[in-house]
Design a protein around this motif. Sequence first.
Motif, PDB file in Angstrom:
ATOM      1  N   SER A   2       0.828  -1.199   0.000  1.00 33.68           N
ATOM      2  CA  SER A   2       0.000   0.000   0.000  1.00 33.68           C
ATOM      3  C   SER A   2       0.868   1.256   0.000  1.00 33.68           C
ATOM      4  CB  SER A   2      -0.924  -0.009   1.221  1.00 33.68           C
ATOM      5  OG  SER A   2      -1.705   1.170   1.256  1.00 33.68           O
ATOM      6  N   LYS A   3       1.938   1.227   0.794  1.00 28.44           N
ATOM      7  CA  LYS A   3       2.864   2.354   0.806  1.00 28.44           C
ATOM      8  C   LYS A   3       3.541   2.517  -0.551  1.00 28.44           C
ATOM      9  CE  LYS A   3       3.988   1.940   5.750  1.00 28.44           C
ATOM     10  NZ  LYS A   3       5.075   1.651   6.721  1.00 28.44           N
ATOM     11  N   ALA A   4       3.952   1.391  -1.105  1.00 30.73           N
ATOM     12  CA  ALA A   4       4.629   1.440  -2.405  1.00 30.73           C
ATOM     13  C   ALA A   4       3.697   1.967  -3.482  1.00 30.73           C
ATOM     14  CB  ALA A   4       5.137   0.046  -2.775  1.00 30.73           C
ATOM     15  N   GLU A   5       2.441   1.576  -3.423  1.00 30.55           N
ATOM     16  CA  GLU A   5       1.472   2.029  -4.427  1.00 30.55           C
ATOM     17  C   GLU A   5       1.324   3.544  -4.394  1.00 30.55           C
ATOM     18  OE1 GLU A   5      -3.166   1.193  -5.807  1.00 30.55           O
ATOM     19  OE2 GLU A   5      -2.420   0.444  -3.894  1.00 30.55           O
ATOM     20  N   ARG A   6       1.264   4.095  -3.184  1.00 29.46           N
ATOM     21  CA  ARG A   6       1.118   5.548  -3.060  1.00 29.46           C
ATOM     22  C   ARG A   6       2.362   6.264  -3.594  1.00 29.46           C
ATOM     23  NH1 ARG A   6      -1.230   3.979   1.908  1.00 29.46           N
ATOM     24  NH2 ARG A   6       0.708   4.440   3.056  1.00 29.46           N
ATOM     25  N   GLN A  26       2.333   6.045  -7.404  1.00 29.25           N
ATOM     26  CA  GLN A  26       1.359   6.976  -7.958  1.00 29.25           C
ATOM     27  C   GLN A  26       1.904   8.402  -7.916  1.00 29.25           C
ATOM     28  OE1 GLN A  26      -1.370   5.874  -9.374  1.00 29.25           O
ATOM     29  NE2 GLN A  26      -1.955   7.921 -10.040  1.00 29.25           N
ATOM     30  N   SER A  27       2.558   8.742  -6.825  1.00 28.65           N
ATOM     31  CA  SER A  27       3.159  10.068  -6.713  1.00 28.65           C
ATOM     32  C   SER A  27       4.225  10.286  -7.777  1.00 28.65           C
ATOM     33  CB  SER A  27       3.757  10.241  -5.311  1.00 28.65           C
ATOM     34  OG  SER A  27       4.449  11.471  -5.204  1.00 28.65           O
ATOM     35  N   ALA A  28       5.040   9.241  -8.006  1.00 24.71           N
ATOM     36  CA  ALA A  28       6.095   9.343  -9.016  1.00 24.71           C
ATOM     37  C   ALA A  28       5.518   9.498 -10.408  1.00 24.71           C
ATOM     38  CB  ALA A  28       6.993   8.110  -8.946  1.00 24.71           C
ATOM     39  N   LEU A  29       4.448   8.744 -10.698  1.00 29.24           N
ATOM     40  CA  LEU A  29       3.858   8.803 -12.034  1.00 29.24           C
ATOM     41  C   LEU A  29       3.193  10.155 -12.303  1.00 29.24           C
ATOM     42  CD1 LEU A  29       2.287   5.223 -12.283  1.00 29.24           C
ATOM     43  CD2 LEU A  29       4.349   6.081 -13.409  1.00 29.24           C
TER      44      LEU A  29
END
Length: 337
Positions: free
Chosen positions: A112-116, A119-122
């Motif tokens: 979940s942390k990695a997903e956020r 998403q921020s990077a993208l």
Amino acid sequence: MVEGHNGCKEAPQSYTAVWPEGAGAAIGAALSGSSIGRPATTNIDLKSLIIMNELHRTRSVSQAAENLRVSQSSISMSLAKLRRQFNDPLFVRTSTGMEPTPHALEVLTLLSKAERLIQSALQHQVIFDATTSERIFHICSTDIAVLTLLPTLMRRLKEIAPSIQVDLLPMSDSIPRLLESGEVDLAVGFISPMGAGFYQQRLFRDRFVCAVRAGHPRVQDELTLQQFELETHLTVATPGTGHSVLERTLAAKKIRRKVGLRVPSFLGLAPILTNTDYLAVVPEQLGQSFASTGQIRLLQLPFAIAPYYILQHWHERYNHDPANVWFRSVMAELFLR
């Protein structure tokens, strides 16, 4: 208009993603099951992790398969792969459905942390605000720029970007490498094509004229070829000024030039001219700066010589860099004609 030659071509925009701090660690931990110290393997793909997340959300293999539009057997195979990877059942059947094990909950938290972070990077965009930036732009150009380009450029920057700084560097054979590495943002002048990977934009056309002091005893309002050959010349040899165009023309036309003084720079040329009877062939734009004092006159050369073009050059790595794009646009606004 941006031009290219000798292999120069337009290239699609390309950026290297810069991950927010901690993203790599979070993703690595999720993939490797680092909480129990197992090494990462290479057989886990993003699809398997998406399936794991969907199983947690639905608590059902059939519902996860339906939502992801895959077969239940695909879900089962991916789950089996994940179980081998993490050496844990991850999900077990209970009276309320497929429930995650404590290990699975820990991995899901990391995911979940990695997903956020992903998403921020993208969604990350490079923003350049010239009104507040304190960036230093590095330009390779000739010393002529000190007299002809920089005053106009710095006056404009003071109006629209008061904290921007400019570092003027001399022309050298290292320009391609410096542009490629980003140590130099732009190279401005009469520069030979640098080939593939480089862009250029034509700014203005210049030509050569003859500069003499006002009140020269022998040269009046018109310079003859005989006078050109008989008078003594002050010459400047520096790259990036079209000097090679002049030398080739003199050689091709078999025109002799008697040189009395050679200097490596155009800076300081005006005082020498005003205190001697030397002739100096100079770029017209520079000559106009000299003539503005009233102590130097500009005369047309007594032979035909092709004009040349001053261009700004940059590397394709920075073709879409917002700061570089902005600076090139300022240069074009001021000098493109």
